[in-house]
Design a protein around this motif. Structure first.
Motif, PDB file in Angstrom:
ATOM      1  N   PHE A 221       2.272   1.770   8.092  1.00 36.60           N
ATOM      2  CA  PHE A 221       0.868   1.368   8.163  1.00 36.60           C
ATOM      3  C   PHE A 221       0.690  -0.061   7.658  1.00 36.60           C
ATOM      4  CE2 PHE A 221      -0.483   6.065   7.508  1.00 36.60           C
ATOM      5  CZ  PHE A 221      -0.304   6.302   8.862  1.00 36.60           C
ATOM      6  N   HIS A 222       1.389  -0.393   6.580  1.00 40.08           N
ATOM      7  CA  HIS A 222       1.262  -1.710   5.948  1.00 40.08           C
ATOM      8  C   HIS A 222       1.753  -2.829   6.868  1.00 40.08           C
ATOM      9  CE1 HIS A 222       1.396  -4.826   2.907  1.00 40.08           C
ATOM     10  NE2 HIS A 222       2.711  -4.968   3.067  1.00 40.08           N
ATOM     11  N   LEU A 223       2.838  -2.568   7.607  1.00 39.38           N
ATOM     12  CA  LEU A 223       3.446  -3.607   8.440  1.00 39.38           C
ATOM     13  C   LEU A 223       2.917  -3.643   9.872  1.00 39.38           C
ATOM     14  CD1 LEU A 223       7.198  -3.199   7.367  1.00 39.38           C
ATOM     15  CD2 LEU A 223       5.556  -4.898   6.551  1.00 39.38           C
ATOM     16  N   ALA A 224       2.124  -2.642  10.236  1.00 39.21           N
ATOM     17  CA  ALA A 224       1.724  -2.490  11.641  1.00 39.21           C
ATOM     18  C   ALA A 224       1.035  -3.721  12.219  1.00 39.21           C
ATOM     19  CB  ALA A 224       0.820  -1.273  11.794  1.00 39.21           C
TER      20      ALA A 224
ATOM     21  N   ASN B 148       6.601  -6.206  14.626  1.00 33.89           N
ATOM     22  CA  ASN B 148       6.751  -5.405  15.835  1.00 33.89           C
ATOM     23  C   ASN B 148       7.511  -4.121  15.520  1.00 33.89           C
ATOM     24  OD1 ASN B 148       9.624  -5.870  15.964  1.00 33.89           O
ATOM     25  ND2 ASN B 148       9.231  -7.855  16.935  1.00 33.89           N
ATOM     26  N   GLY B 149       7.612  -3.255  16.515  1.00 41.25           N
ATOM     27  CA  GLY B 149       8.208  -1.949  16.291  1.00 41.25           C
ATOM     28  C   GLY B 149       9.642  -2.005  15.801  1.00 41.25           C
ATOM     29  N   GLU B 150      10.455  -2.905  16.349  1.00 41.80           N
ATOM     30  CA  GLU B 150      11.849  -3.004  15.944  1.00 41.80           C
ATOM     31  C   GLU B 150      11.977  -3.507  14.511  1.00 41.80           C
ATOM     32  OE1 GLU B 150      15.896  -2.781  15.858  1.00 41.80           O
ATOM     33  OE2 GLU B 150      14.481  -1.904  17.316  1.00 41.80           O
ATOM     34  N   GLU B 151      11.159  -4.462  14.125  1.00 46.40           N
ATOM     35  CA  GLU B 151      11.187  -4.978  12.754  1.00 46.40           C
ATOM     36  C   GLU B 151      10.795  -3.894  11.755  1.00 46.40           C
ATOM     37  OE1 GLU B 151      10.061  -9.698  13.120  1.00 46.40           O
ATOM     38  OE2 GLU B 151       8.492  -8.225  13.578  1.00 46.40           O
TER      39      GLU B 151
END
Length: 272
Positions: free
Chosen positions: A59-62, A66-69
């Motif tokens: 949630f924090h990085l969304a 990106n999805g791969e990261e």
């Protein structure tokens, strides 16, 4: 195969399994069975914490990754680093989890690792395993999750108490997630003085009891005095009910199963 709603939240699923196994460890009639349930408790407890932290980090990085990261971040983080460093990274400040709680979690993780990859003949591992009080694992994991939410300024999920809602169906049942407002209604049905039907007062109550460690302890201790589940009402046979032993056949029948007799009683109400 269609999966049920119990599969939508890994943190909840693993915590529920932790509570079930810890309860079974307390009731185990032999050391062999206690060993089995204690071992399962450690696996599910660590899994619940890691699933919870992965969920929060996602949630924090969304909004920035990106999805791969995000996948690489979640995949490469070691468990102990996650529980110690990730809350401050996600929330912006550390939580108030007490050192002894973190020490117990680390101890359980060490035992789990030794059971998975034994480096000795094994006797010493089981001596350490039997030193663990089953419900202390439940409380440590719940405590961590509650303190995270408290630092975040958010309400913690009701399922940290180990109780679940059985969703009645005719001839079957399943556990489901329900909102915290319904949880307050369930507490009233169990006999507790909660202002669940007054929205303003209910929100104040939830901010006091469902968003703080002090509130968690108060509700946890209150529920420990309860020896029954949320009562059923004849008029609403399909209404989900908060169940204290949601995994047992006995409670499936009383809290989750909808019989032909209960349907007939409900139809009488409608006819009236």
């Amino acid at each position: 195969m269609a999966l049920g709603p119990w599969s939508v939240n890994p943190a909840w699923q693993n915590f529920s399994s932790l509570f079930r196994e810890a309860s079974a460890a307390l009731d185990a009639p032999t050391d062999m069975e206690k060993s089995h349930h204690l071992t399962a408790s450690l696996y599910f407890g660590i899994a619940a914490l890691e699933a919870f932290l992965n969920q929060q980090m996602r949630f924090h990085l969304a909004s920035s990754k990106n999805g791969e990261e995000i996948f690489q971040k979640l995949r490469t983080g070691r468990f102990l680093k996650k529980i110690k460093a990730w809350p401050a990274e996600i929330i912006g400040r550390p939580t108030s989890v007490k050192p002894e709680v973190l020490e117990l979690i680390e101890f359980c993780n060490d035992i789990r690792g030794d059971l998975t990859h034994p480096k000795t003949i094994g006797h010493d591992i089981y001596e350490r395993l039997f030193a663990v009080e089953p419900m202390s694992v439940v409380d440590a994991v719940a405590n961590y999750i509650v303190c995270f939410h408290e630092a975040q300024g958010a309400r913690y999920p009701y399922w940290v108490f180990g109780w679940n809602y059985l969703n009645p169906r005719q001839g079957t049942h399943e556990i489901i997630l329900i909102n915290d407002q319904q949880f307050t209604h369930s507490l009233v049905a169990l006999g507790f003085d909660v202002p669940s039907f007054d929205y303003g007062r209910s929100e104040v109550w939830k901010d006091k009891y469902l968003a703080t460690l002090e509130g968690y302890v108060a509700i946890r201790d209150a529920l420990l005095t309860v020896n029954r589940c949320e009562p059923k009402f004849d008029r609403f046979p399909f209404q989900p009910k908060l169940c204290r032993r949601w995994w047992t056949t006995e409670h499936h029948k009383t809290c989750g199963y909808v019989s032909e007799e209960s349907l007939a009683n409900a139809r009488k109400f409608d006819e009236a």
